[in-house]
Design a protein around this motif. Structure first.
Motif, short mmCIF file in Angstrom:
data_model
loop_
_atom_site.label_atom_id
_atom_site.label_comp_id
_atom_site.label_asym_id
_atom_site.label_seq_id
_atom_site.Cartn_x
_atom_site.Cartn_y
_atom_site.Cartn_z
N CYS A 178 0.82 -1.22 0.00
CA CYS A 178 0.00 0.00 0.00
C CYS A 178 0.85 1.27 0.00
CB CYS A 178 -0.93 -0.01 1.20
SG CYS A 178 -1.73 1.55 1.56
N GLN A 179 1.79 1.37 0.92
CA GLN A 179 2.59 2.58 1.07
C GLN A 179 3.31 2.94 -0.22
OE1 GLN A 179 2.49 4.51 3.83
NE2 GLN A 179 3.74 6.02 2.73
N ARG A 180 3.84 1.93 -0.88
CA ARG A 180 4.59 2.16 -2.11
C ARG A 180 3.71 2.74 -3.22
NH1 ARG A 180 8.30 -2.40 -5.21
NH2 ARG A 180 8.58 -1.27 -7.16
N MET A 181 2.41 2.40 -3.21
CA MET A 181 1.54 2.77 -4.32
C MET A 181 0.73 4.04 -4.06
SD MET A 181 2.54 0.46 -6.29
CE MET A 181 1.49 0.79 -7.69
N ILE A 182 0.86 4.64 -2.89
CA ILE A 182 0.15 5.88 -2.61
C ILE A 182 0.60 6.98 -3.57
CG2 ILE A 182 -0.14 7.74 -0.91
CD1 ILE A 182 -0.04 5.62 1.28
N GLY A 183 -0.36 7.65 -4.17
CA GLY A 183 -0.06 8.73 -5.09
C GLY A 183 0.29 8.29 -6.50
N ARG A 184 0.33 6.99 -6.73
CA ARG A 184 0.69 6.50 -8.06
C ARG A 184 -0.48 6.70 -9.03
NH1 ARG A 184 4.84 5.48 -7.69
NH2 ARG A 184 5.64 3.35 -7.61
N ARG A 185 -0.27 7.51 -10.06
CA ARG A 185 -1.32 7.76 -11.06
C ARG A 185 -1.23 6.78 -12.22
NH1 ARG A 185 -3.86 12.62 -10.04
NH2 ARG A 185 -2.81 13.94 -8.49
N ARG A 186 -0.04 6.34 -12.51
CA ARG A 186 0.18 5.32 -13.53
C ARG A 186 1.20 4.32 -13.02
NH1 ARG A 186 -1.83 5.88 -18.54
NH2 ARG A 186 -2.77 7.87 -19.11
N LEU A 187 1.03 3.07 -13.41
CA LEU A 187 1.96 2.05 -12.97
C LEU A 187 3.32 2.23 -13.61
CD1 LEU A 187 -0.24 -1.19 -13.08
CD2 LEU A 187 0.39 0.17 -11.08
N GLU A 188 4.35 1.98 -12.82
CA GLU A 188 5.72 2.00 -13.31
C GLU A 188 6.15 0.57 -13.64
OE1 GLU A 188 7.27 4.73 -13.88
OE2 GLU A 188 5.84 6.08 -12.89
N PRO A 189 7.11 0.39 -14.55
CA PRO A 189 7.53 -0.95 -14.95
C PRO A 189 7.95 -1.87 -13.79
CG PRO A 189 8.42 0.66 -16.47
CD PRO A 189 7.81 1.44 -15.34
N ASP A 190 8.52 -1.29 -12.74
CA ASP A 190 8.99 -2.13 -11.63
C ASP A 190 7.99 -2.22 -10.48
OD1 ASP A 190 9.26 0.50 -10.88
OD2 ASP A 190 11.14 0.20 -9.80
N ASP A 191 6.76 -1.72 -10.68
CA ASP A 191 5.76 -1.82 -9.62
C ASP A 191 5.34 -3.26 -9.42
OD1 ASP A 191 5.60 0.83 -8.90
OD2 ASP A 191 4.05 1.32 -10.37
#
Length: 217
Positions: free
Chosen positions: A112-125
């Motif tokens: 959860c913490q890592r993905m907060i504020g993420r508007r688009r997925l990054e390749p290493d997500d």
């Protein structure tokens, strides 16, 4: 002499009725990426891509009700446990060159913490911690989830919930979810969904939330 020629039509222009599923084989990764761009993000269909096969599914209207209810149940249980989460809906999750999948609902919990504020997925997500499917799930769909290494997938179909856990690269079915080990998820969800058809979604969810509050879970 009659000349027969093939007709090439963009996938984005193919009109599918609700409840329809179409599979297209021999689709390369680059073709898959191109088709995703053609189809756009604002559409009713869901896609699954694995082993060079693209599957396009258009859910029936009644498909959406269980999806919403199950998502609300997940949120209620996470809140009751004081666990933070980030819902990512039907985001397109991909593993470069291998697979792509759009869940009916998805949640980041451990990540959860890592993905907060993420508007688009990054390749290493990372993949979502929990993905939910509320319709018939094909081999292509399961293979796609396996490729992106989603640790837990719930499939609700014909009033039954099946929990799939990824173990050593393969999915195994389980009676309980590691996310909610104290809850009989496979029994709760069908019961609440059926209750919603009887008394309405808001009342069914209110009853469920009351039961969770009383149990202290």
């Amino acid at each position: 002499m009659t000349l027969i020629t093939g007709i090439v039509k963009p996938v984005s222009e193919i009109k599918l009725e609700p409840g329809s599923t179409v599979s297209i084989s021999n689709i390369s990764w680059q073709e898959f990426e191109t088709l995703l761009q053609e189809m756009g993000e604002k559409r009713a269909s869901r896609i699954a891509y694995s082993h060079n096969t693209l599957q396009i599914m258009v859910p029936l209207p009644e498909h959406e009700k269980p999806n919403d209810i199950i998502s609300d149940i997940v949120k209620t249980l996470l809140k009751a446990k004081g666990i933070r989460y980030e819902p990512f809906g039907s985001t397109t999750f991909k593993r470069e060159g291998m697979a792509g999948i759009e869940p009916d609902a998805s949640f980041y919990i451990q990540n959860c913490q890592r993905m907060i504020g993420r508007r688009r997925l990054e390749p290493d997500d990372p993949p979502p911690d929990l993905a939910i499917e509320t319709d018939v799930t094909s081999k292509t769909t399961i293979e796609a989830y396996k490729a992106i290494e989603c640790p837990e997938v719930w499939v609700y179909n014909q009033s039954k919930l099946t929990i799939y856990l990824l173990q050593d690269g393969e999915y195994v079915t389980a009676q309980k979810s590691p996310i909610f080990p104290e809850q009989a998820i496979a029994e709760i969800i069908p019961r609440v969904v059926e209750r919603a058809w009887q008394v309405g979604t808001s009342q069914a969810l209110a009853e469920f939330e009351e039961a969770i509050a009383e149990s202290g879970s």
